[in-house]
Scaffold this motif. Sequence first.
Motif, PDB file in Angstrom:
ATOM      1  N   ASN A 119       0.827  -1.194   0.000  1.00 30.45           N
ATOM      2  CA  ASN A 119       0.000   0.000   0.000  1.00 30.45           C
ATOM      3  C   ASN A 119       0.868   1.252   0.000  1.00 30.45           C
ATOM      4  O   ASN A 119       2.071   1.194   0.248  1.00 30.45           O
ATOM      5  CB  ASN A 119      -0.937   0.007   1.213  1.00 30.45           C
ATOM      6  CG  ASN A 119      -2.319   0.521   0.890  1.00 30.45           C
ATOM      7  OD1 ASN A 119      -2.466   1.578   0.287  1.00 30.45           O
ATOM      8  ND2 ASN A 119      -3.336  -0.220   1.285  1.00 30.45           N
ATOM      9  N   VAL A 120       0.251   2.386  -0.285  1.00 30.11           N
ATOM     10  CA  VAL A 120       0.952   3.667  -0.261  1.00 30.11           C
ATOM     11  C   VAL A 120       1.411   3.961   1.162  1.00 30.11           C
ATOM     12  O   VAL A 120       0.731   3.618   2.132  1.00 30.11           O
ATOM     13  CB  VAL A 120       0.020   4.790  -0.768  1.00 30.11           C
ATOM     14  CG1 VAL A 120       0.696   6.148  -0.676  1.00 30.11           C
ATOM     15  CG2 VAL A 120      -0.399   4.500  -2.207  1.00 30.11           C
ATOM     16  N   GLY A 121       2.577   4.584   1.303  1.00 29.43           N
ATOM     17  CA  GLY A 121       3.142   4.857   2.620  1.00 29.43           C
ATOM     18  C   GLY A 121       2.299   5.802   3.446  1.00 29.43           C
ATOM     19  O   GLY A 121       2.396   7.029   3.297  1.00 29.43           O
ATOM     20  N   ASN A 122       1.490   5.260   4.339  1.00 27.52           N
ATOM     21  CA  ASN A 122       0.557   6.078   5.111  1.00 27.52           C
ATOM     22  C   ASN A 122      -0.086   5.198   6.187  1.00 27.52           C
ATOM     23  O   ASN A 122      -0.427   4.050   5.915  1.00 27.52           O
ATOM     24  CB  ASN A 122      -0.525   6.642   4.178  1.00 27.52           C
ATOM     25  CG  ASN A 122      -1.299   7.782   4.793  1.00 27.52           C
ATOM     26  OD1 ASN A 122      -1.945   7.618   5.809  1.00 27.52           O
ATOM     27  ND2 ASN A 122      -1.231   8.944   4.167  1.00 27.52           N
ATOM     28  N   LEU A 123      -0.284   5.736   7.374  1.00 28.32           N
ATOM     29  CA  LEU A 123      -0.918   4.982   8.454  1.00 28.32           C
ATOM     30  C   LEU A 123      -2.358   5.413   8.713  1.00 28.32           C
ATOM     31  O   LEU A 123      -2.998   4.901   9.627  1.00 28.32           O
ATOM     32  CB  LEU A 123      -0.112   5.127   9.747  1.00 28.32           C
ATOM     33  CG  LEU A 123       1.204   4.353   9.829  1.00 28.32           C
ATOM     34  CD1 LEU A 123       1.970   4.738  11.092  1.00 28.32           C
ATOM     35  CD2 LEU A 123       0.965   2.852   9.793  1.00 28.32           C
ATOM     36  N   ILE A 124      -2.868   6.357   7.915  1.00 25.95           N
ATOM     37  CA  ILE A 124      -4.201   6.886   8.152  1.00 25.95           C
ATOM     38  C   ILE A 124      -5.169   6.510   7.035  1.00 25.95           C
ATOM     39  O   ILE A 124      -6.185   5.851   7.260  1.00 25.95           O
ATOM     40  CB  ILE A 124      -4.162   8.420   8.321  1.00 25.95           C
ATOM     41  CG1 ILE A 124      -3.244   8.808   9.479  1.00 25.95           C
ATOM     42  CG2 ILE A 124      -5.568   8.969   8.536  1.00 25.95           C
ATOM     43  CD1 ILE A 124      -2.992  10.288   9.604  1.00 25.95           C
ATOM     44  N   CYS A 125      -4.851   6.925   5.817  1.00 22.86           N
ATOM     45  CA  CYS A 125      -5.797   6.789   4.698  1.00 22.86           C
ATOM     46  C   CYS A 125      -6.197   5.351   4.358  1.00 22.86           C
ATOM     47  O   CYS A 125      -7.343   5.116   3.978  1.00 22.86           O
ATOM     48  CB  CYS A 125      -5.230   7.475   3.462  1.00 22.86           C
ATOM     49  SG  CYS A 125      -4.943   9.247   3.696  1.00 22.86           S
ATOM     50  N   PRO A 126      -5.302   4.365   4.442  1.00 21.01           N
ATOM     51  CA  PRO A 126      -5.702   3.006   4.038  1.00 21.01           C
ATOM     52  C   PRO A 126      -6.692   2.312   4.972  1.00 21.01           C
ATOM     53  O   PRO A 126      -7.224   1.253   4.627  1.00 21.01           O
ATOM     54  CB  PRO A 126      -4.369   2.236   4.026  1.00 21.01           C
ATOM     55  CG  PRO A 126      -3.303   3.279   3.951  1.00 21.01           C
ATOM     56  CD  PRO A 126      -3.855   4.440   4.714  1.00 21.01           C
ATOM     57  N   VAL A 127      -6.946   2.895   6.151  1.00 22.16           N
ATOM     58  CA  VAL A 127      -7.704   2.196   7.183  1.00 22.16           C
ATOM     59  C   VAL A 127      -9.037   1.668   6.679  1.00 22.16           C
ATOM     60  O   VAL A 127      -9.391   0.499   6.882  1.00 22.16           O
ATOM     61  CB  VAL A 127      -7.933   3.122   8.400  1.00 22.16           C
ATOM     62  CG1 VAL A 127      -8.900   2.475   9.377  1.00 22.16           C
ATOM     63  CG2 VAL A 127      -6.623   3.437   9.092  1.00 22.16           C
ATOM     64  N   ASP A 128      -9.812   2.513   6.023  1.00 21.53           N
ATOM     65  CA  ASP A 128     -11.194   2.166   5.682  1.00 21.53           C
ATOM     66  C   ASP A 128     -11.353   1.494   4.332  1.00 21.53           C
ATOM     67  O   ASP A 128     -12.476   1.146   3.952  1.00 21.53           O
ATOM     68  CB  ASP A 128     -12.061   3.425   5.711  1.00 21.53           C
ATOM     69  CG  ASP A 128     -12.179   4.008   7.112  1.00 21.53           C
ATOM     70  OD1 ASP A 128     -12.279   3.215   8.060  1.00 21.53           O
ATOM     71  OD2 ASP A 128     -12.168   5.245   7.239  1.00 21.53           O
ATOM     72  N   PHE A 129     -10.250   1.321   3.599  1.00 14.43           N
ATOM     73  CA  PHE A 129     -10.370   0.821   2.238  1.00 14.43           C
ATOM     74  C   PHE A 129      -9.888  -0.627   2.134  1.00 14.43           C
ATOM     75  O   PHE A 129      -8.698  -0.894   2.004  1.00 14.43           O
ATOM     76  CB  PHE A 129      -9.590   1.719   1.263  1.00 14.43           C
ATOM     77  CG  PHE A 129     -10.253   3.049   1.041  1.00 14.43           C
ATOM     78  CD1 PHE A 129     -11.145   3.217  -0.007  1.00 14.43           C
ATOM     79  CD2 PHE A 129     -10.016   4.101   1.899  1.00 14.43           C
ATOM     80  CE1 PHE A 129     -11.780   4.434  -0.204  1.00 14.43           C
ATOM     81  CE2 PHE A 129     -10.649   5.325   1.716  1.00 14.43           C
ATOM     82  CZ  PHE A 129     -11.537   5.490   0.662  1.00 14.43           C
ATOM     83  N   ALA A 130     -10.851  -1.544   2.214  1.00 14.81           N
ATOM     84  CA  ALA A 130     -10.544  -2.959   2.008  1.00 14.81           C
ATOM     85  C   ALA A 130     -10.133  -3.170   0.561  1.00 14.81           C
ATOM     86  O   ALA A 130     -10.649  -2.518  -0.355  1.00 14.81           O
ATOM     87  CB  ALA A 130     -11.763  -3.806   2.337  1.00 14.81           C
ATOM     88  N   LEU A 131      -9.201  -4.080   0.352  1.00 12.38           N
ATOM     89  CA  LEU A 131      -8.704  -4.353  -1.004  1.00 12.38           C
ATOM     90  C   LEU A 131      -9.107  -5.734  -1.496  1.00 12.38           C
ATOM     91  O   LEU A 131      -8.988  -6.030  -2.681  1.00 12.38           O
ATOM     92  CB  LEU A 131      -7.181  -4.229  -1.029  1.00 12.38           C
ATOM     93  CG  LEU A 131      -6.594  -2.910  -0.518  1.00 12.38           C
ATOM     94  CD1 LEU A 131      -5.074  -2.945  -0.611  1.00 12.38           C
ATOM     95  CD2 LEU A 131      -7.151  -1.724  -1.288  1.00 12.38           C
ATOM     96  N   GLY A 132      -9.553  -6.583  -0.561  1.00 10.37           N
ATOM     97  CA  GLY A 132      -9.855  -7.964  -0.905  1.00 10.37           C
ATOM     98  C   GLY A 132      -8.799  -8.920  -0.409  1.00 10.37           C
ATOM     99  O   GLY A 132      -8.862 -10.123  -0.692  1.00 10.37           O
ATOM    100  N   SER A 133      -7.824  -8.403   0.330  1.00  8.48           N
ATOM    101  CA  SER A 133      -6.743  -9.255   0.840  1.00  8.48           C
ATOM    102  C   SER A 133      -7.261 -10.161   1.946  1.00  8.48           C
ATOM    103  O   SER A 133      -8.276  -9.882   2.589  1.00  8.48           O
ATOM    104  CB  SER A 133      -5.596  -8.390   1.371  1.00  8.48           C
ATOM    105  OG  SER A 133      -6.037  -7.560   2.423  1.00  8.48           O
TER     106      SER A 133
END
Length: 218
Positions: A119-133
Amino acid sequence: MHKIADVVMARNIMNANNKLANKNQAKFDKADVFCVDFVGAIGSGKTYLIEKIIDTVDEKIGVLAGDIISDLDAGRIESHNVPVVGLNTGRECHLDAHLVSHGLKDMPLDDIDYLFVENVGNLICPVDFALGSHMRIVVVSVTEGDDTVEKHPYIFQDADLVVINKIDLAEAVGASVDKMVTDAHKHNPDVKVITSSLKQGKGLGEIISAIEEFKSNM
């Protein structure tokens, strides 16, 4: 009125993302591919960790490398002779399920055992976005400060594995590894936490074992 409209729109966006994430995971399951999402701030060691796993295990690995505009991480990983697709987000500070679905069009799922998503280097924005992993690993380094885990609770609440990296530098930067471990368990009591110094080879075997164990327990 405007606030109500914003909330409804946000819900629609998140619902749409979750539906696409489920479709992505269905593709992984059909191809018998285990997908791991690596999340962490810039400089935490995500790319290096992926490289070391690739060089250590016998399984076939493909990588989706997320970045805002560059292909530097994708280029690093490509040098390890594995299939790589670079995903540029433009102005966005996270990957989403839609962008991952586009990346999958160029990823030979039938020829790999694992798909690693950086994921993109960030500890905030990715929280709510599931990718299917199937699994999310959060990587944090002591050089970010030992209050980093405490300041970013939500990403750790969602983690399946936490890696606290660069512990060999803890004394130099005045960071407490024990505090970071305690804070991770405060946010997510059951999460497995591994301390590592990937440059020195410490913790890599434990991380690989944790991924394999998580996969076997699914």
